[in-house]
Design a protein around this motif. Structure first.
Motif, PDB file in Angstrom:
ATOM      1  N   CYS A 248       0.590  -1.308  -0.220  1.00 27.67           N
ATOM      2  CA  CYS A 248       0.095  -0.457  -0.659  1.00 27.67           C
ATOM      3  C   CYS A 248       0.564   1.615  -0.107  1.00 27.67           C
ATOM      4  O   CYS A 248       0.936   2.042   0.332  1.00 27.67           O
ATOM      5  CB  CYS A 248      -0.782  -0.125   1.235  1.00 27.67           C
ATOM      6  SG  CYS A 248      -2.127  -1.061   1.101  1.00 27.67           S
ATOM      7  N   HIS A 249       1.594   1.161  -0.462  1.00 23.54           N
ATOM      8  CA  HIS A 249       2.757   2.929  -1.114  1.00 23.54           C
ATOM      9  C   HIS A 249       3.081   2.824  -2.143  1.00 23.54           C
ATOM     10  O   HIS A 249       2.253   2.118  -3.141  1.00 23.54           O
ATOM     11  CB  HIS A 249       4.234   2.142  -0.801  1.00 23.54           C
ATOM     12  CG  HIS A 249       4.515   1.512   0.980  1.00 23.54           C
ATOM     13  ND1 HIS A 249       4.506   2.769   1.884  1.00 23.54           N
ATOM     14  CD2 HIS A 249       4.815   0.495   1.329  1.00 23.54           C
ATOM     15  CE1 HIS A 249       5.059   1.963   3.253  1.00 23.54           C
ATOM     16  NE2 HIS A 249       4.751   0.798   2.510  1.00 23.54           N
ATOM     17  N   LYS A 250       2.554   4.519  -2.441  1.00 24.37           N
ATOM     18  CA  LYS A 250       2.235   4.863  -3.219  1.00 24.37           C
ATOM     19  C   LYS A 250       3.974   4.611  -4.537  1.00 24.37           C
ATOM     20  O   LYS A 250       4.579   4.902  -4.126  1.00 24.37           O
ATOM     21  CB  LYS A 250       2.096   6.188  -3.345  1.00 24.37           C
ATOM     22  CG  LYS A 250       1.827   7.369  -4.964  1.00 24.37           C
ATOM     23  CD  LYS A 250       1.122   8.770  -4.607  1.00 24.37           C
ATOM     24  CE  LYS A 250       1.290   9.412  -5.484  1.00 24.37           C
ATOM     25  NZ  LYS A 250       0.918  10.798  -5.823  1.00 24.37           N
ATOM     26  N   THR A 251       3.654   4.380  -5.385  1.00 24.96           N
ATOM     27  CA  THR A 251       5.202   3.196  -6.114  1.00 24.96           C
ATOM     28  C   THR A 251       4.808   4.060  -7.798  1.00 24.96           C
ATOM     29  O   THR A 251       3.613   4.087  -7.998  1.00 24.96           O
ATOM     30  CB  THR A 251       4.633   2.316  -6.508  1.00 24.96           C
ATOM     31  OG1 THR A 251       4.508   1.726  -4.367  1.00 24.96           O
ATOM     32  CG2 THR A 251       5.738   1.624  -7.069  1.00 24.96           C
ATOM     33  N   SER A 252       5.900   4.346  -8.200  1.00 24.57           N
ATOM     34  CA  SER A 252       6.172   4.853  -9.728  1.00 24.57           C
ATOM     35  C   SER A 252       7.517   3.877 -10.031  1.00 24.57           C
ATOM     36  O   SER A 252       7.735   3.764  -9.579  1.00 24.57           O
ATOM     37  CB  SER A 252       6.043   6.296  -9.409  1.00 24.57           C
ATOM     38  OG  SER A 252       4.713   6.883  -9.455  1.00 24.57           O
ATOM     39  N   TRP A 253       6.950   3.754 -11.231  1.00 24.93           N
ATOM     40  CA  TRP A 253       8.292   2.880 -12.303  1.00 24.93           C
ATOM     41  C   TRP A 253       8.664   3.932 -13.218  1.00 24.93           C
ATOM     42  O   TRP A 253       7.553   3.819 -14.224  1.00 24.93           O
ATOM     43  CB  TRP A 253       7.760   1.438 -12.411  1.00 24.93           C
ATOM     44  CG  TRP A 253       8.786   0.639 -12.892  1.00 24.93           C
ATOM     45  CD1 TRP A 253       9.970   0.697 -13.209  1.00 24.93           C
ATOM     46  CD2 TRP A 253       8.436  -0.611 -13.036  1.00 24.93           C
ATOM     47  NE1 TRP A 253      10.545  -0.277 -14.307  1.00 24.93           N
ATOM     48  CE2 TRP A 253      10.108  -1.028 -14.873  1.00 24.93           C
ATOM     49  CE3 TRP A 253       7.573  -1.199 -14.720  1.00 24.93           C
ATOM     50  CZ2 TRP A 253       9.910  -1.952 -15.188  1.00 24.93           C
ATOM     51  CZ3 TRP A 253       7.597  -2.486 -15.092  1.00 24.93           C
ATOM     52  CH2 TRP A 253       8.627  -2.726 -15.778  1.00 24.93           C
ATOM     53  N   LEU A 254       9.592   3.878 -13.897  1.00 26.35           N
ATOM     54  CA  LEU A 254      10.285   4.596 -14.896  1.00 26.35           C
ATOM     55  C   LEU A 254      11.239   4.115 -15.584  1.00 26.35           C
ATOM     56  O   LEU A 254      12.357   3.216 -15.244  1.00 26.35           O
ATOM     57  CB  LEU A 254      10.183   6.434 -14.423  1.00 26.35           C
ATOM     58  CG  LEU A 254      10.761   6.688 -15.292  1.00 26.35           C
ATOM     59  CD1 LEU A 254       8.979   7.328 -16.410  1.00 26.35           C
ATOM     60  CD2 LEU A 254      11.232   8.596 -15.127  1.00 26.35           C
ATOM     61  N   ASP A 255      10.919   3.634 -17.036  1.00 32.93           N
ATOM     62  CA  ASP A 255      12.160   2.599 -17.102  1.00 32.93           C
ATOM     63  C   ASP A 255      13.169   3.952 -18.142  1.00 32.93           C
ATOM     64  O   ASP A 255      12.917   4.745 -18.687  1.00 32.93           O
ATOM     65  CB  ASP A 255      11.857   2.683 -18.673  1.00 32.93           C
ATOM     66  CG  ASP A 255      12.689   1.369 -19.130  1.00 32.93           C
ATOM     67  OD1 ASP A 255      13.793   2.077 -19.513  1.00 32.93           O
ATOM     68  OD2 ASP A 255      12.838  -0.205 -20.482  1.00 32.93           O
ATOM     69  N   LEU A 256      14.156   4.565 -17.365  1.00 34.44           N
ATOM     70  CA  LEU A 256      15.123   5.470 -17.746  1.00 34.44           C
ATOM     71  C   LEU A 256      15.286   5.347 -19.368  1.00 34.44           C
ATOM     72  O   LEU A 256      16.204   5.449 -19.916  1.00 34.44           O
ATOM     73  CB  LEU A 256      15.973   5.858 -17.007  1.00 34.44           C
ATOM     74  CG  LEU A 256      15.002   6.578 -15.418  1.00 34.44           C
ATOM     75  CD1 LEU A 256      16.599   7.110 -14.926  1.00 34.44           C
ATOM     76  CD2 LEU A 256      14.669   7.335 -15.953  1.00 34.44           C
ATOM     77  N   SER A 257      15.583   4.284 -19.534  1.00 28.87           N
ATOM     78  CA  SER A 257      16.533   3.447 -20.557  1.00 28.87           C
ATOM     79  C   SER A 257      15.672   3.548 -21.892  1.00 28.87           C
ATOM     80  O   SER A 257      16.648   4.103 -22.868  1.00 28.87           O
ATOM     81  CB  SER A 257      17.040   1.331 -20.689  1.00 28.87           C
ATOM     82  OG  SER A 257      17.783   1.212 -21.156  1.00 28.87           O
ATOM     83  N   LEU A 258      14.871   3.498 -21.535  1.00 24.49           N
ATOM     84  CA  LEU A 258      14.007   3.696 -23.113  1.00 24.49           C
ATOM     85  C   LEU A 258      14.129   5.694 -23.382  1.00 24.49           C
ATOM     86  O   LEU A 258      13.825   6.113 -24.723  1.00 24.49           O
ATOM     87  CB  LEU A 258      12.252   3.334 -22.442  1.00 24.49           C
ATOM     88  CG  LEU A 258      11.076   3.674 -24.204  1.00 24.49           C
ATOM     89  CD1 LEU A 258      11.479   3.043 -24.913  1.00 24.49           C
ATOM     90  CD2 LEU A 258       9.941   3.951 -23.189  1.00 24.49           C
TER      91      LEU A 258
END
Length: 734
Positions: free
Chosen positions: A31-41
């Motif tokens: 239940c944590h606010k989570t973001s995922w970002l692909d910096l390779s792309l």
């Protein structure tokens, strides 16, 4: 707690690396606010765009022309020509780059510049930029050039630009890895850290981070930010350092940065490098689920007690499972805080149980990923070879770790290999299918060390029950479990390709590396897969401590026969690397391995080595001379060429003739066919093990029925025994 998961560049560009998907699912489950970002792309589009190329050429054109002049003066006319051509055609490259990237993005063609309308101009036009790889592709076409070649030509255009960048701007640049050679070489941390300021990272990556996180730096959240940076390969470490430094510089005490992933697990297992913590606050080993759960509990407890913002206090007070932190003490020494080393303790056992619970039930979460943005490169015409770069696959695992975990060369002492834990296949299938429907991506690449056969059958069964919407492939072990019946069922259930370690194609070689299988079983598995229409890839290794020239040539000859008999579609040769976490090194320390003499890498004075997993051994350089010929011959075989040439003819120096019989693999195939046919004669009284894959049976005259299976039409009497249908639509599973 806000959680930000980042994948720094550069990883395979056609799809998202899976660690972020698993970490994202894990923190959301808490239940944590989570973001995922692909910096390779993100970096890919930062460079390969109109603005990116314009900036690139402005930064390096002068240097490119200077290098061209030097090349010309030294007699290298080809290099001089190519460098000048890029500079002279820079406006064409800038004009065409958006079309090139759009052509490699099949699901995203919604503008004039990205439509097929320009494909004809790109392929046939006289005013289109060209590089050496593009020209080689065009020169070696075995068919008339058409607009269907536009995507392949665009792939080679991108590779040509990458070559130019590596020569004229940043020698560390690659489309697959960044600064890998610097990181894995025998370097101190000070040397490795210089990679964080390499030209591409300095001029493109850091400005990109500033742009992406500009609003965050202006309006910092009142909540603390936990930043997890995945470092799966050595080629992602320089960018990971740059990323960690960026967040620690801009967010200071309001951020906590942790490094984890394959490179951390293997290379930094025993590091005491204090300078590393100018870039991160902690490094996390292995799966990390128990570690991060405990870390967040410590953080939240610290914050609720109004403790200082420095999170080091938060987890320095109480033990954190599998997390390591360094603190410089007053006397200048380094304290390593890594409790729970006692595997018999209750805390350790609870942590392990928790990790198994999470591992078996967690479904990777790809909700933050826009798969339409990922390029699909055609870097080879070989269909199996292309699976790695073509296709936007959802990546997942059926089981964590390896169910065999005994191979001599493998890191069997580490959790990612020895910590075998299967997943709940029904839950995994349902979760993946849901995300396939959401994303419109119905391909799964299983990234297991080796998919367990029983779980593969269970996954295929689930897929068949849902109409086989999912296409999937992944790594296996070549073993006798893969019979023709099993292979047919798996293919019907969506399996299109397998990759597996062959490693040494000789009987004594397989025994020496504790492979746990033999050539009879390997050939049988390959035969079954190929008969079922499944693509097959093999990994080969040369340069073992025990290997003689005769061993290597015999292995090469056996591999040639695999290709000559149609058992393999593609393959890679890798040079053996001795590691501290391998079985062979462990057994050498126990006095069980004769003939192996490890050599610790030499450290510079006052500059200890940073990455210490790789070791040298006496005699390792003797095999280096074979590499080019092994690679070249294999590339020919993968494309159906040169199979009749004796293997010793591929070398420009004297090598022994193979002692393997010319019909060695043919005889093993005959034995497989005999075993298969005998097995087909056997019946089963258990209806739950019988599966009919041949579609509808059509009534014919004279009491016969007919059906189609794998493109062939078969007939049999209506009441024929099972043996009349085996291998023709009826499979009986073990």
């Amino acid at each position: 707690m806000n959680v930000l998961i980042l994948q720094p560049p550069i990883v395979q560009l056609n799809t998202a690396y899976p660690s972020g998907a698993y970490l994202s699912a894990f923190f959301k489950s808490l239940c944590h606010k989570t973001s995922w970002l692909d910096l390779s792309l993100e970096l890919y589009y930062e460079i390969f765009s109109r603005a990116g190329l314009a900036k690139l050429f402005s930064l390096c054109s002068k240097n490119a022309l200077s290098l061209a002049e030097k090349a010309e003066n030294s007699g290298d006319e080809a290099t001089a020509f190519n460098l000048r051509r890029y500079v002279a055609q820079k406006d064409l490259w800038i004009d065409w780059i958006d079309f090139i990237t759009a052509m490699l993005r099949p699901g995203k063609r919604d503008s004039l510049s990205s439509g097929y309308e320009n494909a004809h101009r790109f392929v046939f036009g006289a005013h289109v930029p060209r590089g050496s790889r593009m020209e080689n592709y065009l020169a070696n076409l075995n068919h008339d050039l058409t607009t269907d070649d536009a995507r392949a030509l665009a792939s080679f255009a991108l590779a040509d630009l990458a070559d130019f960048i590596a020569v004229a701007f940043d020698k560390n640049f690659s489309l697959v890895r960044y600064a890998e050679s610097l990181t894995v070489s025998e370097s101190s941390f000070e040397d490795v850290a210089k990679g964080a300021d390499s030209p591409i990272l300095k001029e493109f990556y850091i400005p990109m981070l500033n742009r992406l996180f500009f609003e965050w730096t202006l309006h910092k959240s009142p909540e603390k930010l936990l930043v997890l940076i995945s470092v799966p390969f050595a080629g992602t470490f320089a960018a990971a350092l740059a990323t960690g430094r960026f967040f620690k510089t801009h967010f200071k005490d309001s951020v906590f940065v942790s490094f984890g992933g394959g490179f951390i697990n293997t290379e930094l297992r025993e590091t005491n490098e204090l300078s590393l913590f100018n870039y991160c606050d902690a490094i996390s080993y292995d799966r990390g689920y128990a570690s991060y759960k405990q870390l967040i509990q410590e953080m939240e407890a610290s914050l609720s007690q109004n403790s200082p913002g420095d999170f080091c206090h938060a987890f320095g007070a109480r033990p954190i499972f599998k997390l390591r932190q360094f603190a410089k003490l007053a006397d200048g020494s380094i304290s390593v805080i890594e409790p729970l080393s006692d595997e018999s303790s209750d805390d350790y056992k609870r942590a392990v149980a928790y990790e198994k619970e999470v591992t078996s039930s967690l479904i990777p979460d790809f909700s933050d990923i826009d798969f339409s943005q990922y390029p699909r490169l055609i870097d080879d015409t070989n269909p199996m070879h292309r699976l790695w770069s073509d296709g936007s696959w959802l990546k997942a695992y059926m089981a964590h770790g390896c169910y065999w975990h005994k191979c001599a060369f493998c890191d069997v002492t580490l959790d990612y290999v020895k910590g075998y834990c299967p997943t709940n296949i029904q839950k995994l299938y349902e979760g993946l299918l849901s995300q396939c429907r959401e994303k419109g991506i119905y391909g799964i690449h299983f990234v297991d060390e080796a998919m367990p056969p029983a779980l593969m059958i269970a996954f295929a069964r689930e897929n068949i029950a849902h109409g086989s919407p999912i296409t999937w492939w992944g790594n296996v072990r070549f073993e006798k479990s893969f019979t023709r019946d099993v292979a047919d069922f798996l293919a019907y259930g969506g399996l299109i390709g397998v990759s597996a370690g062959l490693e040494s194609a000789t009987g004594n070689g397989l025994n020496a590396i504790h492979k746990g299988t033999d050539l009879h079983s390997i050939v049988g598995a390959c035969c079954a897969f190929k008969e079922a229409g499944i693509l097959v890839h093999a990994y080969m290794i040369y340069g073992y401590w025990w290997e003689t020239p005769q061993d290597l040539i015999n292995s090469m000859e056996t591999l040639r026969q695999f290709y000559a008999n149609g058992l393999l579609d593609s393959c890679f040769w890798h040079k053996f690397v001795l590691t501290r976490h391998s079985r062979v090194y462990k057994e050498w320390k126990e006095g069980k391995i004769e003939g192996l003499k490890p050599i610790d890498p030499q450290e510079k004075q006052n500059a200890p080595l940073f990455a210490k997993n790789g070791l040298h051994f006496e005699g390792e350089k003797k095999s280096e001379k074979y590499g080019n010929s092994l690679d070249y011959s294999l590339n020919q075989w993968m494309h159906g060429e040169g199979l009749e040439i004796p293997v010793q003819k591929w070398f420009d120096f004297q090598v022994p003739r193979p002692t393997v019989g010319k019909d060695f693999i043919e005889k093993l195939i005959e034995k497989y066919e005999s075993r298969r046919d005998e097995n087909f004669k056997k019946s089963s009284d258990n209806p739950d093990k019988k599966f009919w894959l041949g579609g509808e049976k059509i009534p014919l005259q004279n009491g016969k029925i007919g059906w189609f299976y794998m493109g062939e039409f078969y007939t049999a009497k209506k009441n024929s025994p099972d043996s009349a249908f085996r291998g023709r639509g009826l499979c009986v599973l073990p």
